[in-house]
Write an enzyme that holds these catalytic residues in place. Structure first.
Site, PDB file in Angstrom:
ATOM      1  N   PRO A  60     -12.387  79.300  -1.267  1.00 13.62           N
ATOM      2  CA  PRO A  60     -13.458  80.303  -1.345  1.00 13.62           C
ATOM      3  C   PRO A  60     -12.876  81.689  -1.089  1.00 13.62           C
ATOM      4  O   PRO A  60     -12.028  81.849  -0.208  1.00 13.62           O
ATOM      5  CB  PRO A  60     -14.408  79.893  -0.218  1.00 13.62           C
ATOM      6  CG  PRO A  60     -13.604  79.037   0.705  1.00 13.62           C
ATOM      7  CD  PRO A  60     -12.570  78.375  -0.143  1.00 13.62           C
ATOM      8  N   HIS A  61     -13.312  82.652  -1.890  1.00 12.67           N
ATOM      9  CA  HIS A  61     -12.740  83.982  -1.718  1.00 12.67           C
ATOM     10  C   HIS A  61     -13.738  85.076  -2.067  1.00 12.67           C
ATOM     11  O   HIS A  61     -14.743  84.814  -2.730  1.00 12.67           O
ATOM     12  CB  HIS A  61     -11.486  84.125  -2.586  1.00 12.67           C
ATOM     13  CG  HIS A  61     -11.721  83.820  -4.030  1.00 12.67           C
ATOM     14  ND1 HIS A  61     -11.570  82.548  -4.538  1.00 12.67           N
ATOM     15  CD2 HIS A  61     -12.109  84.580  -5.062  1.00 12.67           C
ATOM     16  CE1 HIS A  61     -11.843  82.558  -5.826  1.00 12.67           C
ATOM     17  NE2 HIS A  61     -12.180  83.781  -6.183  1.00 12.67           N
ATOM     18  N   GLY A  62     -13.444  86.268  -1.634  1.00 15.31           N
ATOM     19  CA  GLY A  62     -14.343  87.383  -1.926  1.00 15.31           C
ATOM     20  C   GLY A  62     -13.763  88.699  -1.447  1.00 15.31           C
ATOM     21  O   GLY A  62     -12.741  88.728  -0.766  1.00 15.31           O
TER      22      GLY A  62
ATOM     23  N   PHE B 455     -11.911  84.277 -10.697  1.00  9.54           N
ATOM     24  CA  PHE B 455     -12.915  85.345 -10.626  1.00  9.54           C
ATOM     25  C   PHE B 455     -13.050  85.838  -9.196  1.00  9.54           C
ATOM     26  O   PHE B 455     -13.344  85.071  -8.298  1.00  9.54           O
ATOM     27  CB  PHE B 455     -14.256  84.831 -11.142  1.00  9.54           C
ATOM     28  CG  PHE B 455     -15.286  85.900 -11.260  1.00  9.54           C
ATOM     29  CD1 PHE B 455     -15.407  86.650 -12.407  1.00  9.54           C
ATOM     30  CD2 PHE B 455     -16.135  86.176 -10.192  1.00  9.54           C
ATOM     31  CE1 PHE B 455     -16.360  87.645 -12.506  1.00  9.54           C
ATOM     32  CE2 PHE B 455     -17.082  87.170 -10.282  1.00  9.54           C
ATOM     33  CZ  PHE B 455     -17.187  87.900 -11.450  1.00  9.54           C
TER      34      PHE B 455
END
Lengths: 148, 456
Positions: A60-62, B455
């Protein structure tokens, strides 16, 4: 030995019951992070498509505006947690990747590098059998990620 | 996704059914054991008996792990409080509440992360009113839906015997419409709705939904023989001046109509007369034939039965039908009546339960899916999705994409341009895509818009 993930950011055995709870638990290991903000960013990204890449791995990334450099954390989940992964299998190894909100290509390369290493069974096995946070941290060093 | 639904009334029930059918993990809280029983007998969800805003009940229902809370009890305050508790104690990411009382929404600054943490407030009456008013925007004889900020319209029409479309197959459509680019997105024949294929032949008496650029609507309706008369001269009669009737009258006034409004309660009628400027408010019984005749019901173009009593609305609509009013809209709250009403020939029903549920479901799909609505009594879904970088639908001729059966791309919106696509068209990053599919294939279609790991 420089590692991408310091031992203090390693959670060896999570028992979280879902994706959200797991991310929240991981954020607790990161100093000075607002859990709500991180959760919003990560869950919004997960809604666009899961970051569970198969073989029990999720990344998970952001982007976070407040960051100057990327921050990573790692969690291991023996039972496995549902991550809507592409192979629908539960996820056992989770790498949380938070990066500054800029156009730096380095973020993508970092993500690709992590994904490449985790594609290798030897690397995953080493992560799953590591006995301590330090051992996990060492696996994410330049040398180890290149060799395993 | 873990979803917590408060209230197992008409709205909660319908949403729970939809979300659990789509594979979400759903829990429903209600304080009425009978309603909960109906839920657990119909669908595979967890049920918790108790007061929906009590922290212990929310915890028991799994609020800690919930991604989404939908507060749809009949009590506004319970709904709002539950959202606050879910936020403060359980950090639930997305919270939606059904709030009836318009007064709460008249003040800005009430909602927000540090104020009352509700992401979406839905008023069933307002939703119903808007879906009624939407029908008046073009010509009330057609159903209209808008996508991509109004750039694309979906128009539902019935094919008349002498229509240019009668007897034409979908692949010959271009010969009829010439320069006008349209896409038949849904086709009803013998009461069965389908997504047409190129060999589908349109027959008189069938209904279709046509997707086209909003700029082409006038030309298309003219081609179909619909006169776009200055429709504000239409005679509109509304029965019931409750929350729905009032908002509808208000909106119609702002569009230039001067409706007649029959309200039973004298006090309410006086209030309405004060609030409304161009409407004629009459205090009386919606089912009083003599009154209806005095108000020349036989000359009405539109009859809107909007009281809060289903039976009154149905009977009123039947009376209007007897007087040959061409366009009748019946407000029906109870789900079990909807089918019945169609059978007795009242074709246009508006159900607050249904419009509320679809408004909520539209927002549940936040992210890739920007908008959605249902066609043909729920058989088909229209989605508006944004094609983000790295998603699978990009840069491949549409003919080569493995779509689920009965799925088609009705329109592509690229910046301000509306493209009615063919098999060679390709979707580019940033495009908004209007796509129609069967309800059961929603997930598969959503997958086409999912982004890759890369993304950010």
């Amino acid at each position: 030995m420089h590692s991408l993930i310091p031992a203090a950011h390693v959670l060896l055995s999570s028992d979280a019951s879902c994706k959200r709870a797991l991310i929240a638990e991981m954020v607790d290991y990161l100093p000075a992070m607002d859990v709500d903000v991180v959760l919003n960013v990560i869950m919004a990204r997960e809604q666009l498509g899961s970051t569970g890449i198969g073989h029990g791995v999720a990344i998970p990334h952001g982007r976070l505006q407040a960051l100057k450099v990327p921050v990573l954390a790692f969690a291991r989940h023996a039972r496995g947690v549902d991550f809507d992964a592409i192979d629908d299998a539960p996820v056992h190894m989770i790498i949380l990747l938070l990066v500054p909100d800029n156009d730096d290509r380095a973020h993508l390369e970092l993500l690709a590098k992590l994904a490449r290493s985790l594609q290798r069974k030897a690397f995953r096995d080493a992560l799953m059998s590591a006995d301590s946070a330090l051992e996990v941290s060492n696996l994410f060093s330049e040398e180890s990620m290149g060799s395993l | 996704m873990n979803v917590l639904i408060l209230g197992a009334g008409e709205v909660g029930f319908h949403i729970a059914q939809r979300l659990s059918a789509e594979g979400n993990d759903v829990a429903v809280i209600d304080n009425d054991p009978l309603r909960l029983q109906r839920v657990s007998e119909t669908m595979d969800v967890r049920t918790v008996l108790g007061h929906a805003s009590h922290p212990s009940i929310l915890e028991q229902a799994g609020a800690k792990n919930a991604d989404l809370l939908i507060a749809a009890t009949t009590n506004d305050e319970t709904n709002m409080l539950a959202c606050q508790i879910a936020h403060s104690l359980f950090k639930v990411t997305t919270k939606m509440a059904r709030v009836r009382e318009p007064d709460y929404m008249d003040y800005e600054g009430l909602l927000g992360r540090d104020d009352l943490p509700i992401d979406l407030v839905i008023s069933p009456e307002r939703e119903a009113a808007y879906s009624i008013v939407k029908r008046f925007q073009i010509s009330s004889s057609v159903d209209v839906q808008e996508f991509a900020d109004g750039k694309v319209r979906l128009i539902g029409i019935r094919i008349q015997p002498k229509s240019l479309l009668a007897g034409v197959s979908v692949k010959e459509l271009g010969d009829v419409t010439e320069a006008l680019r349209i896409c038949i997105t849904a086709h009803e024949h013998n009461k069965v709705w389908k997504v047409p294929c190129s060999s589908t032949v349109l027959l008189a008496g069938d209904s279709v939904y046509v997707a086209l650029s909003s700029n082409d609507v006038d030309a298309f309706l003219a081609l179909m023989g619909y006169e776009r008369k200055t429709h504000t001269q239409r005679n509109v009669l509304i029965t019931g001046g409750g929350n729905v009737g009032y908002v509808v009258a208000q909106q119609l006034e702002s569009m230039g109509f001067s409706p007649k409004l029959i309200e039973f309660d004298r006090q309410r009628a006086e209030w309405l007369a004060e609030k409304l400027s161009k409407s004629v408010v009459i205090c009386g019984d919606a089912l009083d034939q003599q009154l209806l005749e005095e108000e020349s019901i036989e000359k009405m173009d539109d009859f809107l039965a909007l009281t809060n009593d289903d039976e009154t609305n149905i009977l009123g609509s039947l009376i209007a039908k007897k007087y040959n009013v061409p366009h009748i809209i019946t407000l029906v709250n109870r789900a079990m009546y909807t089918d019945l009403v169609r059978q007795i020939g009242l074709n246009i029903t508006i159900s607050p339960r249904y419009t509320t549920a679809s408004a909520i479901l539209r927002h549940v799909r936040k992210g890739k899916i920007l908008n959605m609505s249902t066609l043909g009594a729920g058989a088909l879904e229209v989605l508006e999705a944004e094609a983000l970088q790295t998603s699978r639908i990009l840069n491949t001729p549409l003919a080569e994409i493995a779509f689920p059966k009965q799925t088609l791309i009705a329109a592509i919106v690229r910046k301000n341009q509306v493209i009615i696509p063919d098999g060679a068209s390709m979707v580019q990053p940033g495009d908004h895509v209007i796509i129609v599919t069967r309800s059961k294939d929603l997930r598969a279609v959503e997958k086409l818009f999912e982004v890759n790991l890369e993304f950010f």
